[in-house]
Design an enzyme around this catalytic site. Structure first.
Site, PDB file in Angstrom:
ATOM      1  N   ARG A  29      28.639   3.260  60.392  1.00  0.00           N
ATOM      2  CA  ARG A  29      29.985   3.504  60.935  1.00  0.00           C
ATOM      3  C   ARG A  29      30.355   4.984  60.810  1.00  0.00           C
ATOM      4  O   ARG A  29      30.369   5.715  61.795  1.00  0.00           O
ATOM      5  CB  ARG A  29      31.012   2.611  60.217  1.00  0.00           C
ATOM      6  N   ASP A  30      30.601   5.431  59.611  1.00  0.00           N
ATOM      7  CA  ASP A  30      31.021   6.812  59.397  1.00  0.00           C
ATOM      8  C   ASP A  30      29.911   7.786  59.769  1.00  0.00           C
ATOM      9  O   ASP A  30      30.174   8.892  60.247  1.00  0.00           O
ATOM     10  CB  ASP A  30      31.423   6.977  57.929  1.00  0.00           C
ATOM     11  N   HIS A 218      34.202   8.647  47.728  1.00  0.00           N
ATOM     12  CA  HIS A 218      33.600   8.946  49.029  1.00  0.00           C
ATOM     13  C   HIS A 218      33.581  10.469  49.175  1.00  0.00           C
ATOM     14  O   HIS A 218      34.604  11.077  49.495  1.00  0.00           O
ATOM     15  CB  HIS A 218      34.439   8.297  50.128  1.00  0.00           C
ATOM     16  N   HIS A 220      32.068  14.144  50.711  1.00  0.00           N
ATOM     17  CA  HIS A 220      31.331  14.916  51.706  1.00  0.00           C
ATOM     18  C   HIS A 220      30.718  16.131  51.013  1.00  0.00           C
ATOM     19  O   HIS A 220      31.216  16.588  49.989  1.00  0.00           O
ATOM     20  CB  HIS A 220      32.255  15.341  52.844  1.00  0.00           C
ATOM     21  N   CYS A 251      33.862  13.769  60.150  1.00  0.00           N
ATOM     22  CA  CYS A 251      35.150  13.162  60.482  1.00  0.00           C
ATOM     23  C   CYS A 251      35.596  13.722  61.827  1.00  0.00           C
ATOM     24  O   CYS A 251      35.730  14.945  61.969  1.00  0.00           O
ATOM     25  CB  CYS A 251      36.204  13.468  59.418  1.00  0.00           C
ATOM     26  N   ASN A 260      28.253  13.216  54.989  1.00  0.00           N
ATOM     27  CA  ASN A 260      28.512  12.472  53.765  1.00  0.00           C
ATOM     28  C   ASN A 260      27.407  12.698  52.745  1.00  0.00           C
ATOM     29  O   ASN A 260      26.316  13.176  53.064  1.00  0.00           O
ATOM     30  CB  ASN A 260      28.556  10.966  54.084  1.00  0.00           C
TER      31      ASN A 260
END
Length: 309
Positions: A29-30, A218, A220, A251, A260
């Site tokens: 997803r991300d 989470h 980055h 993002c 990430n």
């Protein structure tokens, strides 16, 4: 020494660290949401299968955002319809609002995530809402989801820095997080959306929450701090870490957000610390190297590059 002869790191168990960690895989997803070229749904499905084969037990599959916002995820229904759901594997999806929840429920999901902001500017840019108004938007989503028996995660973005507002007050982040827990979220994921955090900030922010057992992190890797920040979070009591296979992602609403934390880099560190996680590093590297081939570029993960050349 050949690339495949490196093997696993020597294990030295660290004091004050958990015996096991849950890896929340966000790559499908991300990791893919910001790709310029549309990734075929068949490729996404095979990626999910390969990650499950590697031992991934939480694989964030897609998002029910409006296709105009994130075109890369416009195939959410098709993807979930074609998904080979493995026993013991959770496939959470991101939902932005009640309309997204309607789509998710129709698709038969069991676990959703909502996406909140810790800052006023990002709330307006990403959610078309003010910092305070976002909770009124999330309240019916969480309430309905819980009534349907779904688990709900709350993401909090811009927890350490905002590209428009600069450093973010810890009290503000904690306030947003506690409101999401009060709404009924089962877990909070604290996001360093633009990758500016350092370990001291991480320790201080986590210390502001009463229920560390309900927190995830989470990170980055914009400034190369993601692993150091993860280590600080583990020492502070966090037991769930978000990461993206191959270090994919960013993002779409924050241009300074780079990839990430790579799942392979995380696994290498956890293996070296003797922390159980359930993921097979060799199979994971194969999955990420395969995905990098589909995207037509080398994997950003340092471990993938070291082990696969």
């Amino acid at each position: 020494m050949g690339a495949r002869e490196v093997g696993l790191p020597d294990r030295v168990v660290g004091e004050g660290l958990p015996e096991s960690v849950t890896i929340w895989e966000v790559g499908p997803r991300d990791g893919l949401q910001n790709e310029d070229s549309i990734v075929p749904v068949g490729v996404k499905l095979e990626f999910l299968d390969r990650l499950a084969d590697a031992g991934g037990r939480i694989l964030e599959a897609t998002s029910f955002v409006h296709p105009g916002w994130v075109p890369q995820l416009a195939d959410a229904e098709e993807l979930l319809a074609g998904l080979d759901r493995r026993a013991g594997v959770a496939y959470p999806v991101l939902v932005p609002n009640e309309r997204g929840l309607d789509r998710a429920l129709k698709a038969g999901v069991e676990h959703i995530a909502i996406f909140a902001s810790a800052t006023e500017t990002f709330a307006r840019k990403n959610l078309n809402s003010s910092l305070d108004e976002q909770f009124a938007m999330f309240d019916p989503v969480v309430t309905r989801a819980k009534a349907e028996g779904l688990r709900v995660r709350g993401y909090v973005s811009m927890c350490f820095g905002d590209p428009w507002e600069g450093p973010v007050a810890r009290e503000q982040v904690v306030g947003v997080g506690k409101k999401l827990l009060d709404l009924g979220c089962d877990q909070l994921s604290l996001g360093d959306t633009i990758g500016v955090a350092t370990p001291g900030q991480v320790t201080a922010l986590i210390g502001g929450f009463d229920r560390v057992d309900r927190l995830a992190v989470h990170f980055h890797d914009t400034y190369g701090q993601a692993l150091a920040n993860t280590y600080a979070a583990l020492r502070a009591g966090v037991r769930t870490v978000d990461s993206s296979a191959g270090g994919l992602g960013g993002c779409p609403y924050a241009e300074s957000a780079t990839g990430n934390l790579a799942t392979e880099d995380l696994v290498w560190m956890l293996d070296g610390l003797g922390i159980e996680h359930g993921v097979d590093l060799d199979k994971l590297c194969d999955a990420s190297a395969w995905m990098a081939e589909q995207l037509g570029r080398p994997s950003p993960s340092r471990v993938v590059r070291a082990l696969r050349g």
